[in-house]
Design a protein around this motif. Structure first.
Motif, short mmCIF file in Angstrom:
data_model
loop_
_atom_site.label_atom_id
_atom_site.label_comp_id
_atom_site.label_asym_id
_atom_site.label_seq_id
_atom_site.Cartn_x
_atom_site.Cartn_y
_atom_site.Cartn_z
N TYR A 42 0.68 -1.23 0.45
CA TYR A 42 0.55 -0.16 -0.30
C TYR A 42 0.71 1.04 0.36
CZ TYR A 42 -4.71 -1.71 0.85
OH TYR A 42 -6.20 -2.79 -0.55
N MET A 43 2.22 1.33 0.81
CA MET A 43 2.70 2.06 0.74
C MET A 43 3.03 2.69 -0.65
SD MET A 43 5.28 3.12 4.15
CE MET A 43 5.66 1.70 4.25
N ASN A 44 3.73 1.49 -1.65
CA ASN A 44 4.13 1.40 -2.72
C ASN A 44 3.38 2.07 -3.89
OD1 ASN A 44 7.17 0.73 -2.41
ND2 ASN A 44 6.24 -0.95 -2.84
N ASP A 45 2.24 1.68 -3.46
CA ASP A 45 1.07 2.16 -4.17
C ASP A 45 0.39 3.45 -3.94
OD1 ASP A 45 1.07 -0.35 -6.35
OD2 ASP A 45 -1.28 -0.58 -5.76
N ILE A 46 0.73 3.96 -2.82
CA ILE A 46 -0.02 5.22 -2.55
C ILE A 46 1.35 6.55 -2.93
CG2 ILE A 46 0.09 6.91 -0.91
CD1 ILE A 46 -0.97 4.78 1.18
N ILE A 47 2.98 6.37 -2.96
CA ILE A 47 3.37 7.20 -3.76
C ILE A 47 3.55 6.56 -4.79
CG2 ILE A 47 5.82 7.70 -3.96
CD1 ILE A 47 4.44 8.10 -0.61
N ASP A 48 3.46 6.42 -5.90
CA ASP A 48 2.72 5.35 -7.73
C ASP A 48 1.83 6.84 -7.73
OD1 ASP A 48 3.43 4.98 -9.73
OD2 ASP A 48 1.75 3.46 -9.86
#
Length: 207
Positions: free
Chosen positions: A95-101
């Protein structure tokens, strides 16, 4: 009574090694690792495969598949505790990766509502999982830092090659590096409050 229970327990424990010692290697293996059915073996294999994919990519797109695989294995009577523990850690990272993306893409393409909607969706879920604003800023700094390294490598590769429009390509990479370096400096000096993006007024002010 407590002493009696302890004595019985000690006698029971003393007998166990004798029973275990009398087992054949095949029986001992079965005791420690019960035989699984073909369906159970297939379920475990599926869980491991999906978990490995999630571990490599760390994107929410792999989450649902991993969860479904774990649920199927559990329904077949298998102990999935260790996989569930690993999943809870990987879920936060995904979820952190997708939020940043989504954040970087919505910032780059402000007129595209797809990234905005995805950012809000992932933010809500991510925050409910306990992801903090500090963690997101740390992840963003790492993301931009990696982007700078990628552009620097691309610049070096272009510099060492003879190709058409070389000067134009080098100029493009130089501008990207400068933009990202300025962005990184700004983030470090003024960390982003990601929670504001849950407010529609914040998006209106960007227009």
């Amino acid at each position: 009574m407590e002493r009696l229970n302890n004595n019985l327990g000690e006698k029971h424990n003393k007998r166990n090694p004798l029973k275990i010692a009398s087992l054949t290697s095949k029986q001992l293996k079965e005791l420690l690792h019960p035989t699984r059915t073909e369906e159970q073996e297939a379920a475990v294999k599926a869980v491991k495969s999906h978990m490995e994919n999630l571990k490599k990519v760390k994107k929410t797109g792999w989450l649902q598949q991993a969860k479904q695989a774990i649920q199927k294995a559990e329904d077949l009577g298998l102990d999935t505790t260790r996989y569930e523990k690993k999943l809870s850690v990987l879920e936060k990272e995904a979820y952190m990766n997708d939020i940043i993306d989504c954040f970087t893409k919505s910032d780059k393409y402000p007129d595209t509502t797809t990234f905005k909607e995805a950012l809000i969706k992932h933010l809500k879920k991510g925050l409910s999982l306990g992801i903090t604003n500090d963690e997101l800023n740390t992840k963003l700094i790492s993301f931009v830092g990696q982007a700078i390294e990628d552009q620097q490598k691309a610049y070096k590769i272009t510099l060492e090659k003879n190709q058409p429009n070389k000067k134009h390509i080098l100029n493009y990479h130089s501008k990207e590096i400068k933009f990202l370096e300025d962005q990184l400096k700004e983030i470090k000096e003024n960390p982003i409050d990601f929670t504001v993006f849950l407010d529609d007024q914040a998006w209106d002010s960007e227009k």
